[in-house]
Design an enzyme around this catalytic site. Structure first.
Site, mmCIF file in Angstrom:
data_model
loop_
_atom_site.group_PDB
_atom_site.id
_atom_site.type_symbol
_atom_site.label_atom_id
_atom_site.label_comp_id
_atom_site.label_asym_id
_atom_site.label_seq_id
_atom_site.Cartn_x
_atom_site.Cartn_y
_atom_site.Cartn_z
ATOM 1 N N TYR A 6 4.401 -3.643 18.813
ATOM 2 C CA TYR A 6 4.996 -4.202 17.592
ATOM 3 C C TYR A 6 5.474 -5.632 17.836
ATOM 4 C CZ TYR A 6 8.471 -5.527 14.190
ATOM 5 O OH TYR A 6 9.190 -6.252 13.278
ATOM 6 N N SER B 115 10.646 -11.956 14.045
ATOM 7 C CA SER B 115 11.741 -11.107 14.526
ATOM 8 C C SER B 115 12.383 -11.704 15.769
ATOM 9 C CB SER B 115 11.158 -9.738 14.859
ATOM 10 O OG SER B 115 12.091 -8.944 15.530
ATOM 11 N N PHE C 186 17.282 -11.306 12.753
ATOM 12 C CA PHE C 186 18.005 -10.549 13.766
ATOM 13 C C PHE C 186 18.079 -9.096 13.246
ATOM 14 C CE2 PHE C 186 18.914 -13.347 17.320
ATOM 15 C CZ PHE C 186 18.162 -14.426 16.881
ATOM 16 N N ARG D 193 18.612 3.972 25.721
ATOM 17 C CA ARG D 193 17.272 4.086 25.130
ATOM 18 C C ARG D 193 16.370 3.064 25.831
ATOM 19 N NH1 ARG D 193 16.663 2.932 18.694
ATOM 20 N NH2 ARG D 193 17.157 0.796 19.356
ATOM 21 N N PHE E 98 5.729 -9.891 4.056
ATOM 22 C CA PHE E 98 6.550 -8.876 4.731
ATOM 23 C C PHE E 98 5.704 -7.716 5.248
ATOM 24 C CE2 PHE E 98 9.665 -10.554 1.583
ATOM 25 C CZ PHE E 98 10.727 -10.831 2.427
ATOM 26 N N ALA E 99 4.559 -7.465 4.599
ATOM 27 C CA ALA E 99 3.839 -6.210 4.849
ATOM 28 C C ALA E 99 3.448 -6.081 6.315
ATOM 29 C CB ALA E 99 2.587 -6.150 3.977
ATOM 30 N N LYS F 261 4.223 -9.681 16.400
ATOM 31 C CA LYS F 261 5.002 -10.812 15.849
ATOM 32 C C LYS F 261 4.691 -12.095 16.625
ATOM 33 C CE LYS F 261 6.874 -8.507 12.587
ATOM 34 N NZ LYS F 261 6.297 -8.638 11.250
ATOM 35 N N ASN G 90 0.826 -1.220 0.000
ATOM 36 C CA ASN G 90 0.000 0.000 0.000
ATOM 37 C C ASN G 90 0.855 1.263 0.000
ATOM 38 O OD1 ASN G 90 0.927 0.084 2.592
ATOM 39 N ND2 ASN G 90 -1.070 0.196 3.578
ATOM 40 N N ASP H 252 15.811 -1.158 25.214
ATOM 41 C CA ASP H 252 16.905 -1.875 24.540
ATOM 42 C C ASP H 252 17.399 -3.044 25.398
ATOM 43 O OD1 ASP H 252 17.095 -0.534 22.157
ATOM 44 O OD2 ASP H 252 18.670 0.840 22.807
HETATM 45 P P1 NAD Z 1 9.397 -1.884 5.311
HETATM 46 O O1 NAD Z 1 8.544 -0.910 6.040
HETATM 47 O O2 NAD Z 1 10.514 -1.345 4.486
HETATM 48 O O3 NAD Z 1 8.488 -2.809 4.367
HETATM 49 C C1 NAD Z 1 7.180 -3.168 4.727
HETATM 50 C C2 NAD Z 1 6.278 -2.841 3.534
HETATM 51 O O4 NAD Z 1 4.951 -3.223 3.833
HETATM 52 C C3 NAD Z 1 6.251 -1.343 3.203
HETATM 53 O O5 NAD Z 1 6.570 -1.178 1.835
HETATM 54 C C4 NAD Z 1 4.811 -0.920 3.518
HETATM 55 O O6 NAD Z 1 4.365 0.094 2.620
HETATM 56 C C5 NAD Z 1 4.063 -2.223 3.361
HETATM 57 N N1 NAD Z 1 2.824 -2.340 4.167
HETATM 58 C C6 NAD Z 1 2.678 -2.154 5.493
HETATM 59 N N2 NAD Z 1 1.399 -2.390 5.852
HETATM 60 C C7 NAD Z 1 0.731 -2.754 4.718
HETATM 61 C C8 NAD Z 1 -0.608 -3.131 4.459
HETATM 62 N N3 NAD Z 1 -1.550 -3.145 5.403
HETATM 63 N N4 NAD Z 1 -0.943 -3.439 3.184
HETATM 64 C C9 NAD Z 1 -0.033 -3.403 2.197
HETATM 65 N N5 NAD Z 1 1.252 -3.055 2.390
HETATM 66 C C10 NAD Z 1 1.634 -2.729 3.644
HETATM 67 O O7 NAD Z 1 9.940 -2.924 6.388
HETATM 68 P P2 NAD Z 1 11.079 -4.045 6.270
HETATM 69 O O8 NAD Z 1 12.230 -3.620 7.086
HETATM 70 O O9 NAD Z 1 11.287 -4.437 4.868
HETATM 71 O O10 NAD Z 1 10.375 -5.221 7.078
HETATM 72 C C11 NAD Z 1 9.666 -6.245 6.427
HETATM 73 C C12 NAD Z 1 9.104 -7.196 7.460
HETATM 74 O O11 NAD Z 1 10.160 -7.720 8.246
HETATM 75 C C13 NAD Z 1 8.122 -6.554 8.445
HETATM 76 O O12 NAD Z 1 7.112 -7.487 8.721
HETATM 77 C C14 NAD Z 1 8.972 -6.311 9.669
HETATM 78 O O13 NAD Z 1 8.210 -6.278 10.836
HETATM 79 C C15 NAD Z 1 9.886 -7.523 9.631
HETATM 80 N N6 NAD Z 1 11.157 -7.333 10.336
HETATM 81 C C16 NAD Z 1 11.947 -6.267 10.001
HETATM 82 C C17 NAD Z 1 13.151 -6.076 10.676
HETATM 83 C C18 NAD Z 1 14.027 -4.895 10.382
HETATM 84 O O14 NAD Z 1 14.862 -4.552 11.211
HETATM 85 N N7 NAD Z 1 13.898 -4.249 9.222
HETATM 86 C C19 NAD Z 1 13.546 -6.994 11.674
HETATM 87 C C20 NAD Z 1 12.715 -8.075 11.966
HETATM 88 C C21 NAD Z 1 11.513 -8.242 11.283
HETATM 89 C C1 WQD Z 2 20.781 -1.382 17.403
HETATM 90 C C2 WQD Z 2 21.699 -0.853 18.490
HETATM 91 C C3 WQD Z 2 20.680 0.768 19.959
HETATM 92 C C4 WQD Z 2 20.138 3.917 16.997
HETATM 93 C C5 WQD Z 2 15.102 -3.030 16.279
HETATM 94 C C6 WQD Z 2 13.776 -3.534 16.755
HETATM 95 C C7 WQD Z 2 13.684 -5.011 16.544
HETATM 96 C C8 WQD Z 2 14.021 -5.362 15.088
HETATM 97 C C9 WQD Z 2 15.265 -4.719 14.610
HETATM 98 C C10 WQD Z 2 12.001 -5.600 13.848
HETATM 99 C C11 WQD Z 2 21.010 -0.724 19.844
HETATM 100 C C12 WQD Z 2 21.815 1.384 19.168
HETATM 101 C C13 WQD Z 2 20.483 2.725 17.598
HETATM 102 C C14 WQD Z 2 20.818 5.104 17.393
HETATM 103 C C15 WQD Z 2 22.136 3.809 18.933
HETATM 104 N N1 WQD Z 2 13.003 -4.919 14.209
HETATM 105 N N2 WQD Z 2 21.468 2.669 18.551
HETATM 106 N N3 WQD Z 2 21.804 5.002 18.340
HETATM 107 O O1 WQD Z 2 16.884 -2.007 18.667
HETATM 108 O O2 WQD Z 2 18.316 -4.008 18.036
HETATM 109 O O3 WQD Z 2 16.130 -3.709 16.977
HETATM 110 O O4 WQD Z 2 15.251 -3.326 14.904
HETATM 111 O O5 WQD Z 2 11.577 -6.631 14.245
HETATM 112 O O6 WQD Z 2 12.405 -5.385 16.882
HETATM 113 O O7 WQD Z 2 13.661 -3.241 18.147
HETATM 114 O O8 WQD Z 2 17.966 -2.189 16.356
HETATM 115 O O9 WQD Z 2 19.142 -0.610 14.901
HETATM 116 O O10 WQD Z 2 17.438 0.291 16.541
HETATM 117 O O11 WQD Z 2 19.593 -0.593 17.401
HETATM 118 O O12 WQD Z 2 23.020 3.774 19.794
HETATM 119 O O13 WQD Z 2 20.521 6.208 16.923
HETATM 120 O O14 WQD Z 2 22.104 0.483 18.135
HETATM 121 O O15 WQD Z 2 20.695 1.233 21.288
HETATM 122 O O16 WQD Z 2 21.938 -1.071 20.828
HETATM 123 P P1 WQD Z 2 17.343 -2.961 17.644
HETATM 124 P P2 WQD Z 2 18.482 -0.713 16.223
#
Ligand code: NAD
Ligand code: WQD
Length: 339
Positions: A150, A125, A178, A295, A81-82, A154, A32, A298
């Site tokens: 959030y 995650s 991770f 923060r 992923f969305a 998950k 979206n 964390d």
């Molecule tokens: P992202 O925000 O870049 O991508 C998610 C996409 O989903 C976006 O393009 C957004 O527009 C779309 N979206 C959200 N809600 C929607 C809906 N209702 N309908 C249609 N589209 C929708 O995020 P990302 O980093 O690519 O993460 C992808 C997935 O991986 C997510 O589920 C996220 O929770 C999970 N994840 C991400 C991380 C991370 O650190 N990036 C870590 C662990 C898990």
């Molecule tokens: C990494 C480290 C911060 C920003 C998050 C979500 C987790 C997962 C991944 C989706 C930490 C430090 C960060 C800054 C800093 N997402 N930091 N200054 O917190 O491990 O995980 O993203 O599922 O759910 O919580 O990742 O990149 O935010 O932080 O010092 O400006 O960097 O304290 O130690 P995090 P992060």
């Protein structure tokens, strides 16, 4: 060989679309565009020579989702992923997160069942582990009470999948990422946070390029060797490859259970200061940063035990920290010079 990638114009989704196309899969994306842009498909096409189909709508809309699946009942599998992913925002707007992340999953499952589509890979995650008691953390570790709405989405999503596969004949693989960082080697796609980044690496690259004045390092009084928290950073292309392997496992009917969970990490943890040092070395720039208070929320340290993924998926992360931060830096520079 058609795969639906929800959230496919987003960060991890777009890299996975590239990996899928390069393995011969046809891809249709639903997004979206709440956190991404439609022109990502142009960038994907530049890399692979193939243009993925993109449909723009909200998967939390049941009717639109049902209609999409009726028109695409030839999809072999779904990579979902969305979702919304900003931890802090989810604390401010819990219902917004629960509705988006959970309703969209339920709509997808319902429509898959109606159209006899059996395979779904779900983005989970490492946040489900909280601060694990034992490191490295394996898939068998207990799920800790979620720190944020959030994180809770998950956990609940994994439970929804587990419950639903028992009665539906669906198969699900939950991949617990991770800390994904880095970008495709061409620098045509990468991470594009809206507004001020929450995550470490985009904040580093935006500071180095001059968009942010200074990186705040959140605490150096943790019980770790240099006092800063430790995470398992993984290259987004390694992550993307794991999705291709998961899809192949499902389609090839190699799953051992209807619901499987895998850690996607490297197995090696780095501290915040180690990431900064790697960035300074690889980029040849000096980063402006200062140590500030911790923060909230964390955890001190977490890194994966990826043994189960190695053994069962035959997948292993290959790229090291220098390549991760180097590709993130290359992407930041390329993106800013284009825009
Ligand atoms: P992202 O925000 O870049 O991508 C998610 C996409 O989903 C976006 O393009 C957004 O527009 C779309 N979206 C959200 N809600 C929607 C809906 N209702 N309908 C249609 N589209 C929708 O995020 P990302 O980093 O690519 O993460 C992808 C997935 O991986 C997510 O589920 C996220 O929770 C999970 N994840 C991400 C991380 C991370 O650190 N990036 C870590 C662990 C898990
Ligand atoms: C990494 C480290 C911060 C920003 C998050 C979500 C987790 C997962 C991944 C989706 C930490 C430090 C960060 C800054 C800093 N997402 N930091 N200054 O917190 O491990 O995980 O993203 O599922 O759910 O919580 O990742 O990149 O935010 O932080 O010092 O400006 O960097 O304290 O130690 P995090 P992060």
């Amino acid at each position: 060989m058609k795969i639906l990638v929800t959230g496919g114009t987003g960060y991890i989704g777009s890299h996975t679309v590239v990996a899928l196309q390069q393995k011969g899969y046809e891809v249709v994306i639903v997004d979206n565009l709440s956190n991404s842009q439609a022109d990502i498909v142009d960038q994907i096409e530049k890399i692979t020579g193939l243009r993925p189909e993109l449909e723009v709508f909200d998967l939390a809309n049941r009717e639109l989702t049902a209609d999409f699946f009726r028109r695409h009942s030839d999809v072999l599998g779904v990579i979902h992923f969305a979702a919304f992913k900003a931890v802090g925002e989810s604390v401010e707007k819990p219902l917004y997160y629960y509705r988006n992340n959970l309703v969209s999953l339920m709509n997808i499952l319902e429509s898959m069942q109606e159209n006899n589509i059996r395979n779904i890979v779900f983005s989970s995650s490492c946040t489900v582990y909280g601060q694990p008691d034992i490191l490295p953390v394996s898939e068998k570790a207990p799920i800790k009470k979620a720190e944020s709405p959030y994180g809770n989405t998950k956990q609940i999503s994994e439970e929804i999948l587990q419950d639903y596969i028992k009665v539906s004949g669906l198969h699900a693989i939950a991949l617990r990422y991770f800390n994904p960082i880095g970008a495709h080697e061409t620098a045509l796609i990468g991470e594009l946070p809206l507004g001020v980044p929450n995550n470490l690496v985009p904040f580093i690259t935006q500071t180095a390029i001059g968009i942010r004045q200074e990186l705040k390092v959140f605490g150096d009084d943790y019980p770790t060797p240099d006092g800063t928290p430790i995470r398992d950073y993984i290259h987004v292309m390694d992550l993307a490859q794991a999705h291709v392997v998961a899809v192949q496992r499902m389609i090839g009917q190699q799953m051992k259970q209807g619901f499987e969970v895998f850690n996607l990490g490297t197995g090696k943890g780095y501290s915040v200061l180690e990431v900064i040092n790697a960035f300074e070395k690889v980029s040849g720039t000096k980063l402006n940063y200062k140590i500030v208070d911790r923060r909230e929320g964390d955890v001190t340290q977490v890194w994966a035990d990826p043994t189960f993924s190695h053994n069962e998926l035959g997948w292993k992360a290959e790229k090291g920290l220098d390549e991760m931060v180097g590709s993130a830096w290359k992407w930041e520079q390329a993106y800013r010079s284009r825009s």
